[in-house]
Enzyme design. Structure first.
Site, PDB file in Angstrom:
ATOM      1  N   ARG A  99       0.807  -1.214   0.000  1.00 14.18           N
ATOM      2  CA  ARG A  99       0.000   0.000   0.000  1.00 14.18           C
ATOM      3  C   ARG A  99       0.844   1.269   0.000  1.00 14.18           C
ATOM      4  O   ARG A  99       0.559   2.220  -0.727  1.00 14.18           O
ATOM      5  CB  ARG A  99      -0.961  -0.024   1.187  1.00 14.18           C
ATOM      6  N   LYS A 134       2.728  25.037  -4.854  1.00 12.66           N
ATOM      7  CA  LYS A 134       1.484  24.469  -4.327  1.00 12.66           C
ATOM      8  C   LYS A 134       1.625  22.948  -4.266  1.00 12.66           C
ATOM      9  O   LYS A 134       1.164  22.215  -5.133  1.00 12.66           O
ATOM     10  CB  LYS A 134       0.298  24.893  -5.194  1.00 12.66           C
ATOM     11  N   LYS A 166       4.669  39.217  -4.955  1.00  8.19           N
ATOM     12  CA  LYS A 166       3.250  38.980  -5.198  1.00  8.19           C
ATOM     13  C   LYS A 166       2.417  40.184  -4.753  1.00  8.19           C
ATOM     14  O   LYS A 166       2.938  41.170  -4.243  1.00  8.19           O
ATOM     15  CB  LYS A 166       2.798  37.711  -4.466  1.00  8.19           C
ATOM     16  N   GLU A 195       4.594  40.324  -9.759  1.00  5.55           N
ATOM     17  CA  GLU A 195       3.246  40.042 -10.249  1.00  5.55           C
ATOM     18  C   GLU A 195       2.541  41.349 -10.589  1.00  5.55           C
ATOM     19  O   GLU A 195       2.534  42.291  -9.790  1.00  5.55           O
ATOM     20  CB  GLU A 195       2.463  39.298  -9.169  1.00  5.55           C
ATOM     21  N   ASP A 216      -0.908  38.117 -13.891  1.00  3.84           N
ATOM     22  CA  ASP A 216      -1.832  37.357 -13.064  1.00  3.84           C
ATOM     23  C   ASP A 216      -3.280  37.529 -13.494  1.00  3.84           C
ATOM     24  O   ASP A 216      -3.791  38.651 -13.571  1.00  3.84           O
ATOM     25  CB  ASP A 216      -1.673  37.788 -11.598  1.00  3.84           C
TER      26      ASP A 216
END
Length: 285
Positions: A99, A134, A166, A195, A216
């Site tokens: 597994r 991410k 950002k 960004e 963006d």
């Protein structure tokens, strides 16, 4: 095996999680201690495989004498029904490792498979697919490895290997120009990317010395305007809400890169199984 990833520690922790304190009580109760087992790992759907070496380490951790024949390579396109790996070893050990090995292989191959679909969707354009940060905490190195196997290029691995300003940095710094100027003055030796979410911010960013722009959540028409305005002065990366059905139009705008968080964040596991093939009499069967 995979740069920046402690395979031994990962395998140990994953097996400890699955075995608990009492081990595989089902295999111990139903299978003789010296019973041997032959099996194949097979793709049950068409996949791009990633993580075969890592999967093999689970079986080796449980049975040092296990015989493993890998029949595919990471990055290969595998059709449904094709075998990926053949195994011969102690039956209890192999079933106890199954597994954890499959979970890892299915997850990484899922990332590679979804990534390949995005790469194929922009084939023939100048755009290069990028991954993002991410990722599942603790698994970034292997998830980004899987993205590479699917055909993407890695963006930042960590916060210390690139300056990426950002929207929240911009807000605190007091604007795009102020944020870029501060980053350039810090003299980190790293490329400064910023960004922008409006066309009006582009010249401000470039005037302040930005080395690269992250466009963006712009639609394809706005992206085309941005490409024309920048005219090759710096590389352009499109990002934000990119999906398989929209990435082609984004790529055709002329941007250099497209970053897609969902290839690591939302890739479904693929279907891979371990099927009993025969009971070998000894290690040489």
């Amino acid at each position: 095996m995979i740069l920046g990833f402690d395979t031994e520690d990962f395998v140990r922790r994953a097996l400890a999680e699955d075995l608990g304190k009492g081990g595989d009580v089902t295999s111990a109760a139903t299978i003789a201690e010296d019973a041997r087992f032959g099996a194949e790992l097979k793709a049950r759907e068409t996949i791009v495989v990633a993580g075969l070496d890592l999967a093999a380490e689970f079986f080796r951790a449980m049975d040092e004498a296990v015989v493993i024949h890998q029949l595919a390579k990471d990055g290969a396109l595998i059709e449904a029904g094709e075998p990926l790996m053949r195994l011969k070893g102690n039956a209890r050990a192999m079933l106890s490792a199954e597994r954890s090995a499959l979970n890892t292989l299915q997850h990484l191959s899922g990332i590679a498979t979804l990534t390949r679909r995005y790469v194929e969707a922009i084939e023939g354009t100048r755009a290069v697919l990028l991954d993002t940060r991410k990722t599942i905490p603790g698994l970034r190195a292997i998830e980004k490895y899987a993205a590479r196997m699917g055909g993407a290029e890695n963006h930042r691995m960590r916060l210390d290997d690139g300056v990426l300003i950002k929207d929240n940095h911009v807000a605190v710094a007091g604007g795009v120009g102020a944020a870029v100027s501060a980053a350039k003055a810090a003299d980190t030796g790293l490329e400064v990317q910023v960004e922008v979410d409006r066309i009006e911010q582009i010249e401000e960013a470039l005037s302040a010395g930005a080395d690269r722009l992250l466009l963006d959540n712009m639609d394809p028409q706005t992206l085309k305007k941005a490409v024309k305005m920048v005219a090759g002065r710096v590389p352009l990366e499109a990002s934000g809400g990119v999906r398989l059905e929209t990435i082609r139009a984004i790529a055709e705008s002329g941007v250099d890169y497209i970053s897609v968080g969902r290839i690591t964040q939302s890739a479904p596991a693929v279907d891979i199984g371990m099927d009993y093939s025969f009971a070998p009499r000894n290690n040489t069967d």
